[in-house]
Structure formats: structure tokens, C-alpha cells
Design a protein around this motif. Structure first.
Motif, mmCIF file in Angstrom:
data_model
loop_
_atom_site.group_PDB
_atom_site.id
_atom_site.type_symbol
_atom_site.label_atom_id
_atom_site.label_comp_id
_atom_site.label_asym_id
_atom_site.label_seq_id
_atom_site.Cartn_x
_atom_site.Cartn_y
_atom_site.Cartn_z
ATOM 1 N N VAL A 125 -42.128 -8.798 -37.273
ATOM 2 C CA VAL A 125 -42.916 -8.196 -38.348
ATOM 3 C C VAL A 125 -43.912 -9.242 -38.891
ATOM 4 N N SER A 126 -45.122 -8.892 -38.960
ATOM 5 C CA SER A 126 -46.041 -9.949 -39.672
ATOM 6 C C SER A 126 -46.996 -9.303 -40.517
ATOM 7 N N THR A 129 -53.364 6.642 -44.480
ATOM 8 C CA THR A 129 -53.906 6.264 -45.630
ATOM 9 C C THR A 129 -52.488 5.709 -46.548
ATOM 10 N N GLY A 130 -52.812 4.894 -47.119
ATOM 11 C CA GLY A 130 -51.843 4.206 -48.200
ATOM 12 C C GLY A 130 -50.861 3.101 -47.535
ATOM 13 N N GLU A 131 -50.770 3.043 -46.088
ATOM 14 C CA GLU A 131 -49.722 2.488 -45.530
ATOM 15 C C GLU A 131 -49.934 0.852 -45.469
ATOM 16 N N GLU A 132 -49.059 0.123 -45.775
ATOM 17 C CA GLU A 132 -49.296 -1.267 -45.507
ATOM 18 C C GLU A 132 -49.472 -1.828 -44.230
ATOM 19 N N ARG A 133 -50.672 -2.687 -44.079
ATOM 20 C CA ARG A 133 -50.939 -3.035 -42.782
ATOM 21 C C ARG A 133 -50.051 -4.338 -42.514
ATOM 22 N N LEU A 134 -49.209 -3.845 -41.185
ATOM 23 C CA LEU A 134 -48.427 -4.877 -40.695
ATOM 24 C C LEU A 134 -48.381 -4.923 -39.070
ATOM 25 N N THR A 135 -48.034 -5.677 -38.562
ATOM 26 C CA THR A 135 -47.782 -5.903 -37.175
ATOM 27 C C THR A 135 -46.284 -5.646 -37.115
ATOM 28 N N GLN A 136 -45.845 -4.757 -36.162
ATOM 29 C CA GLN A 136 -44.470 -4.380 -36.215
ATOM 30 C C GLN A 136 -44.162 -4.034 -34.810
ATOM 31 N N LEU A 173 -44.655 -15.264 -30.515
ATOM 32 C CA LEU A 173 -45.398 -14.345 -31.312
ATOM 33 C C LEU A 173 -46.107 -14.786 -32.934
ATOM 34 N N ASP A 174 -45.317 -15.790 -33.411
ATOM 35 C CA ASP A 174 -45.894 -16.484 -34.577
ATOM 36 C C ASP A 174 -46.904 -17.174 -34.093
#
Length: 389
Positions: free
Chosen positions: A262-263, A319-326, A343-344
Motif C-alpha cells: 500500500v502506498s 467519489t470520496g475514496e482515498e487515492r492509494l496504490t493497493q 515497489l518502494d
């Protein structure tokens, strides 16, 4: 797909929608394909499985073996070899039947094509990739090997090495029938022939369905798979299966490793594509969502990789969702810590003092894998070898 494809908020995603993975299950006669398929049906975690059972012979023994489990979700092709008896358009007829079929009012989650023991797996994969059905996506080639008969099979069918070379996952089955030393020798020979494929051993076809598809929780749930669904720990109810309880080494999932990444920092497109293009042997599946930040502020990118097959699906951010790479990565014999570090290093600004800078051409590598169904280049890439993935 050409590299100068323009980014668009509805690129591909609007016409693809949720897709059903199609897994090709191959292996020579007696390797244990039907046993493995029946195991998946009994341990699917609530996933709805459709099957195309391809018998060779007037009496459809394999179809009878699984019919009681699949009911109306089975397409049986008797007295012929699928890769010879039908072409891609005819296969689409069977796939269309299963993608429209439902169990308890819900669509299928995965389709398994159990090939006959004389089928040519490369042709079956080519047919799936050439399918024009927008509701399916290639889910990988699983080659089943009989550990006790491996040498004899190899001598009788030299093409087994070629089949292993194009597999995404190899299951060395019936490993309980050989001594430990012999099993390790066979595993070594299979790994040498299988190139980049993940290799696991099993008895009675007992592999964790998580290797092949995303098992749904046993409790009823409506909606798409969440990140938590993709990466579940040992806290789930394992049911009454004696092979899924007790010490960790007794779990079916002990044969493979998984990594959850997760990032909150967006990923740099070029770096991530370098990571994907050089992914190590044994890394079988990658699934999740990628945030490319300012490189495409409108979309997140769903990613689906199995073996050497890779596909991205751009879709608008909810809409309203946190922007993350998962991301979830699954494989056999993989170094999860090295993968995490890799990945880091793909995070924007990981190797620069200027994070979130926009590279005008950085997304081109990603867009190579945003493809229409039946793309001729994709089929040729597979036919000619590993392809760009």
C-alpha cells in the motif's frame, strides 16, 4: 496498442466492466486435472465456478465426475479435442453461455477450461486471448504434472517441456506417491523447464484456490472484491477441511508467499513498468489498483497480471475514496522483502528530490497494456514467446 494513445477518463473501462478470468487447466492423461478441479469446487470460498470440460472419447467420464458439482454451469465437449474441434468464435459461444449463467442469482466468478489430456495448451490460450467476449479476461495456464510418472511422461511426450515453458503455474501433483528426494528431483527438473512459471507441489490436486482466483468470503457479500478480500490472513473460517487447519505448514497456502503493498504516494509509471517487466520467476499473480498521480489525475488503474500476461484498466476514481496504490502479489519461491523494496523504489520521488513531477511520455509503457479484447498483437506476443510482459 500504439504508444501515442491518448489518456481518457473512459478508456477501456467503460466497455470492459467487471471481467471473469478464464483459467486453462492442462496436463497429460492421468495427471490429476479432474481431481484438482473437483478440489477447487469444494474449496472455492463461495466463489462461483463455471467449467468447460473437454473429454476425449465417446463416454464423457470427466464431465460426469464434475457434473454433480457444477450443475448448469458446465459445458461439456465430448468425443473431440477442444483445440482441434472448435475455433475461437465457437469457443466464444461456450464462454458466452457461462458468462451469462448464474448461481443463486449471481454471475460466475471464474471459468475453468479443463483440457483433454491430448490438447495443445498453447492453442487453447491463443483462443482465449483471441476471444471477442468483453466479459472475460485470460486467467492463466495451469499445467498439471504427475510426480510419479514425470520421467515416463517426458519420454513418451517430449513436448511436455514446451508445455511447461509456456505455463503460468505448474502443479506437480501426486507428490505423496514419491519419496522426498525424488519429489525434489522432479521439482528441480520441472522448474528448469518451466522458466518463469511458479511451481508448487500437491497431493490429490489440493492447491489453494487463492493461487488461481480471488475466493470470496463464505459469508454472502454483494459488490466487487475489496482490498481486504484480496489479502486475507489466517483469521478466516477454514471450515471443516482437515487440510486447511492446524499448524501453518499444514495450510494449503504454505506452498506460496503473498505480499500486500500500500502506498499513499503515487507511483512513477516508468519505474513501475520496469518493475513489472522484470518481475522474477515464480511471481504468479498481481492484482490491485495503481495511483499514477498527476500522470493521470482522472483515473486509477486496475491491474491484472497472471504469469507473463499483464493488463491495465483505467477507471475513474470513486467519489470520496482515498487515492492509494493497493497491490497484492502472489507467487512460489519469491523474495517478498525484495519485491517490497522494488515497489518502494517505484514511488514518485523515490530517486529524485522533485516528487510528483509529470513525465509527458511516462504513461506510454502503461498504455501498451490497455488493450482491446482480441488484439492481434497480444495474441501474437503469446504465440511467439513471453511477449513484452
Amino acid at each position: 496498442m500504439s504508444g501515442d494513445t491518448a489518456l481518457s477518463g473512459d478508456a477501456t473501462s467503460s466497455k470492459v466492466g467487471p471481467q471473469i478470468p478464464v483459467v486453462v487447466l492442462a496436463g497429460f492423461l492421468g495427471s490429476g486435472k479432474t481431481t484438482l478441479l473437483n478440489h477447487l469446487l469444494h474449496h472455492s470460498g463461495g466463489s462461483r465456478i463455471g467449467a468447460i470440460v473437454n473429454d476425449f472419447g465417446a463416454i464423457e467420464i470427466d464431465a460426469m465426475a464434475v457434473a454433480g458439482q457444477l450443475g448448469d454451469s458446465t459445458v461439456s465437449l465430448g468425443n473431440g479435442c477442444l483445440c482441434c474441434a472448435v475455433d475461437a468464435s465457437e469457443l466464444d459461444v461456450y464462454l458466452d453461455k457461462l458468462t451469462r449463467a448464474t448461481q443463486d442469482g449471481h454471475a460466475m466468478d471464474v471459468i475453468v477450461i479443463e483440457a483433454s489430456g491430448i490438447a495443445e495448451p498453447q492453442e487453447l490460450v491463443r483462443m482465449v486471448l483471441a476471444s471477442e467476449n468483453p466479459r472475460i479476461v485470460y486467467g492463466g495456464l495451469i499445467e498439471v504434472v504427475d510426480a510419479a510418472e514425470f520421467d515416463a511422461t517426458r519420454e513418451k511426450h517430449p513436448e511436455v517441456d514446451r508445455h511447461l515453458g509456456i505455463a503460468d503455474l505448474v502443479v506437480v501433483n501426486k507428490s505423496d506417491r514419491v519419496p522426498d528426494a525424488e519429489r525434489e528431483r522432479v521439482l528441480g527438473a520441472v522448474r528448469a523447464a518451466a522458466e518463469r512459471a511458479a511451481v508448487v507441489h500437491a497431493s490429490y490436486g489440493r492447491i489453494d484456490p487463492e493461487l488461481l482466483f480471488d475466493c470470496r468470503p463464505t459469508r454472502e457479500r454483494i459488490g466487487q472484491l475489496s482490498f481486504d478480500d484480496l489479502y486475507r490472513g489466517d483469521d478466516l473460517d477454514r471450515g471443516d477441511d482437515p487440510h486447511r487447519g492446524g499448524a501453518h505448514d499444514g495450510h494449503l497456502h504454505a506452498a506460496y508467499e503473498s505480499l500486500a503493498f500500500v502506498s499513499e504516494v503515487p507511483m512513477e509509471p516508468r519505474a513501475l513498468m520496469d518493475f513489472f517487466d522484470s518481475r522474477p520467476e515464480g511471481l504468479y499473480r498481481i492484482k490491485g489498483y495503481v495511483d499514477f498521480g498527476a500522470a493521470d489525475a482522472l483515473n486509477r488503474y486496475a491491474v491484472h497480471a497472471v504469469g507473463r500476461f499483464l493488463r491495465f484498466y483505467p477507471e475513474p476514481w470513486p467519489t470520496g475514496e482515498e487515492r492509494l496504490t493497493q497491490l497484492v502479489l502472489i507467487g512460489a519461491g519469491i523474495d517478498t522483502e525484495a519485491l517490497r523494496k522494488g515497489l518502494d523504489a517505484c514511488r514518485s520521488g523515490a530517486t529524485s528530490d522533485a516528487p510528483h513531477t509529470v513525465d509527458q511520455h511516462g504513461m506510454w509503457g502503461v498504455l501498451r497494456y490497455v488493450q482491446d479484447k482480441g488484439d492481434a498483437d497480444e495474441v501474437e506476443d503469446f504465440a511467439g514467446g513471453p511477449g513484452p510482459a
